[in-house]
Design an enzyme around this catalytic site. Structure first.
Site, PDB file in Angstrom:
ATOM      1  N   LYS A  85       0.843  -1.201   0.000  1.00  0.00           N
ATOM      2  CA  LYS A  85       0.000   0.000   0.000  1.00  0.00           C
ATOM      3  C   LYS A  85       0.875   1.246   0.000  1.00  0.00           C
ATOM      4  CE  LYS A  85      -3.872   2.063   2.608  1.00  0.00           C
ATOM      5  NZ  LYS A  85      -4.727   1.978   3.816  1.00  0.00           N
ATOM      6  N   SER A 160      -9.742   1.971   2.915  1.00  0.00           N
ATOM      7  CA  SER A 160      -8.895   2.744   2.036  1.00  0.00           C
ATOM      8  C   SER A 160      -7.860   1.913   1.277  1.00  0.00           C
ATOM      9  CB  SER A 160      -8.153   3.798   2.857  1.00  0.00           C
ATOM     10  OG  SER A 160      -7.285   3.178   3.788  1.00  0.00           O
ATOM     11  N   SER A 184      -9.912  -0.481   7.104  1.00  0.00           N
ATOM     12  CA  SER A 184      -9.327  -0.330   5.762  1.00  0.00           C
ATOM     13  C   SER A 184      -8.633  -1.551   5.194  1.00  0.00           C
ATOM     14  CB  SER A 184      -8.342   0.833   5.745  1.00  0.00           C
ATOM     15  OG  SER A 184      -9.042   2.023   5.545  1.00  0.00           O
TER      16      SER A 184
HETATM   17  N1  GLN Z   1     -13.097   4.113   6.252  1.00  0.00           N
HETATM   18  C1  GLN Z   1     -12.575   4.565   7.505  1.00  0.00           C
HETATM   19  C2  GLN Z   1     -12.233   6.033   7.407  1.00  0.00           C
HETATM   20  O1  GLN Z   1     -12.508   6.601   6.438  1.00  0.00           O
HETATM   21  C3  GLN Z   1     -11.395   3.728   7.900  1.00  0.00           C
HETATM   22  C4  GLN Z   1     -10.154   4.073   7.188  1.00  0.00           C
HETATM   23  C5  GLN Z   1      -8.992   3.245   7.594  1.00  0.00           C
HETATM   24  O2  GLN Z   1      -9.139   2.207   8.232  1.00  0.00           O
HETATM   25  N2  GLN Z   1      -7.810   3.740   7.263  1.00  0.00           N
HETATM   26  O3  GLN Z   1     -11.699   6.596   8.300  1.00  0.00           O
END
Ligand code: GLN
Length: 499
Positions: A85, A160, A184
């Protein structure tokens, strides 16, 4: 080797790949080339990668082959292609965190997890797309481009870490690394029909992970199988003097419990994870999964109640933005990344830097966080949220006093169409079932749990006890073997080249 043999290699696992490389049945070069070809054939449609490092990957593959040929390949993942990532620092390889702010960042060092992965012998084929600074649930908030779901290119891969999940599902690499602050890793794993593990907070060093919310962030693997998740976690877990929140004891053997089975396993299915918000077409496969487990000896208890769990989402949206507003304050154009120049003053340059460098969602989070932390509001929001965080932790402790594992859906819906969710709050609701484990710092895994509407994958989530990843992986492995769901999409546009 024939094209058929090459395409057969694309669905290989880390475990099987390691075995075949050592037996001399395949070479790392052949394997790496097959994945690079696959990326070339499919990434115009999937858009999983921000950067592909073909040359470096092939050079590393040749080194791996030389080691393998000499019989001196000690490292467990020698010669196996993976992806990383774009939120993890990679020495000499552009690292953007999906943000214009870091458009031209070439890190001078590797994140600890990346360095450990290299030490374990793995080869990186590139950096995967993500929501900007890991804020989002669809990978639509990347500053570069949206990533598609390999099961249906019109749909999102989740986020994400959408690029990391899509790359594994589209057979562009064997496994990948992501990060999970509120879901995420698990939510994109669920949307893309692969395995995604968020380890216990502190299990994997965060050094070199571009910070979003430091008390919640954790790095973890995407794989095709639970066995591979254990192997990849083994490579990256362990103490690190460079991260003071990293657990100080050496990692145990994460594969030790893979054969444990389900007999007598006490599984909690707390009401709050099965109620409001869940789509019917997600509920049906999840209920079928519970029935399958109970037919094989697990004791499923649907009675536990965790009344604070519905508070996890609002708590998260105080804590995560608060921490992000502090973490992202460093991006002011002076020291790191993009910097606007030539304005009237230092202040106007800083303003222009942040105005142009950050996208809308990131700005929204910074504003929310700065508000929650400001004088007069701190007690009402931040402090209050910390108190509820303690309550949520205690509720998990209470359930784990009588149960081995908690089961839940990973996400309330299957992958949605790109552009379908425009309201931020609606987007945040994607994480109602994943965020509680982050708030409590517990390990949790999403594995394929069947299919919902339009044949899209549904993720089944298990939450384990603190530092008990081996147990958690054992349970997940037992279900995976029973259910045996496919982890690669049927032939779609993204599958050109594999048929
Ligand atoms: N979707 C969640 C957010 O927008 C989690 C994101 C993540 O785990 N980095 O914060």
């Amino acid at each position: 080797m024939t094209a058929d043999a090459d395409s057969e290699m694309l669905s290989i696992t880390l475990a099987e790949g390691a075995r075949r490389l050592r037996a001399g049945e395949i070479t790392s070069r052949r394997l790496t080339e097959a994945f690079l070809d696959r990326i070339a054939a499919t990434d115009d449609e999937v858009h999983a990668f921000v950067t592909v490092t073909s040359e470096a990957a092939l050079a590393e593959a040749d080194e791996a082959d030389a080691l393998l040929a000499s019989g001196d390949a000690q490292a467990p993942l020698t010669g196996l292609p993976v992806a990383i990532k774009d939120v993890l620092m990679t020495k000499g390889v552009r690292t953007t965190a999906g943000s214009r702010m870091l458009d031209s960042l070439i890190p001078p060092y590797d994140a600890t997890a990346v360095g450990l992965l290299r030490d374990a012998g793995a080869i990186s084929v590139g950096k995967t797309n993500m929501d900007e600074f890991a804020m989002g649930s669809s990978t639509e908030h990347s500053a570069w481009f949206p990533t598609s779901n390999p099961w249906d290119l019109e749909r999102v891969p989740g986020g994400s870490s959408g690029g990391s999940a899509a790359a594994v599902a589209a057979q562009q690499c064997i496994a990948s690394l992501g990060s999970d602050t509120g879901g995420s890793i698990r939510q994109p794993a669920s949307f893309c029909g692969v395995v995604g593990l968020k380890p216990t907070y502190g299990r994997v060093s965060r050094y070199g992970l571009i910070a979003f919310a430091s008390s919640l962030d954790q790095i973890g693997p995407f794989t095709r199988t639970v066995e591979d998740a254990a192997l990849l976690l083994q490579a990256i877990a362990g103490p690190d003097p460079l991260d003071s929140t990293c657990y100080h004891e050496p990692a145990p053997d994460f594969s030790a419990q893979l054969e444990r089975g389900l007999d007598g396993l006490k599984v909690a299915a707390p009401r709050e994870f099965f109620g409001e918000g869940m789509d019917d077409d997600v509920a049906a496969p999840i209920v079928a999964a519970l029935d399958l487990m109970s037919a094989h000896g697990a004791v499923i208890d649907r009675s536990p109640s965790m009344p604070s769990v519905p508070m996890a989402l609002p708590v998260y949206y105080i804590l995560a933005p608060s921490e992000c507003s502090a973490n992202l304050a460093r991006f002011d154009g002076v020291k790191y990344g993009y910097g606007a120049r030539g304005g009237e003053s230092m202040w106007s340059d800083m303003e222009a830097t942040r105005k142009h460098g950050f996208g809308r969602e990131v700005k929204r989070r910074i504003l929310l966080g700065a508000y929650a932390l400001s004088a007069g509001y701190y007690d009402a929001y931040y402090l209050q949220a910390q108190k509820v965080r303690t309550l949520i932790r205690r509720e998990f402790d209470r359930v784990f006093a009588e149960h081995d594992v908690i089961v839940a859906p990973t996400a309330p819906t299957v992958a949605f169409k790109r552009g379908a969710i425009t309201d931020p709050y609606q987007m945040y609701l994607n994480d109602i079932f994943t965020i509680p484990a982050n708030i409590a710092g517990l390990p949790a895994i999403s594995i394929p749990g069947g299919f919902g509407a339009d044949g899209m994958p549904v993720g089944l989530q298990f939450v384990g006890q603190r530092l008990q990843e081996a147990d958690l992986l054992g349970v997940a492995n037992a279900y995976e073997r029973l259910a045996d769901w496919p982890t690669t999409p049927p032939v779609t546009a993204a599958n050109v080249g594999s048929t």
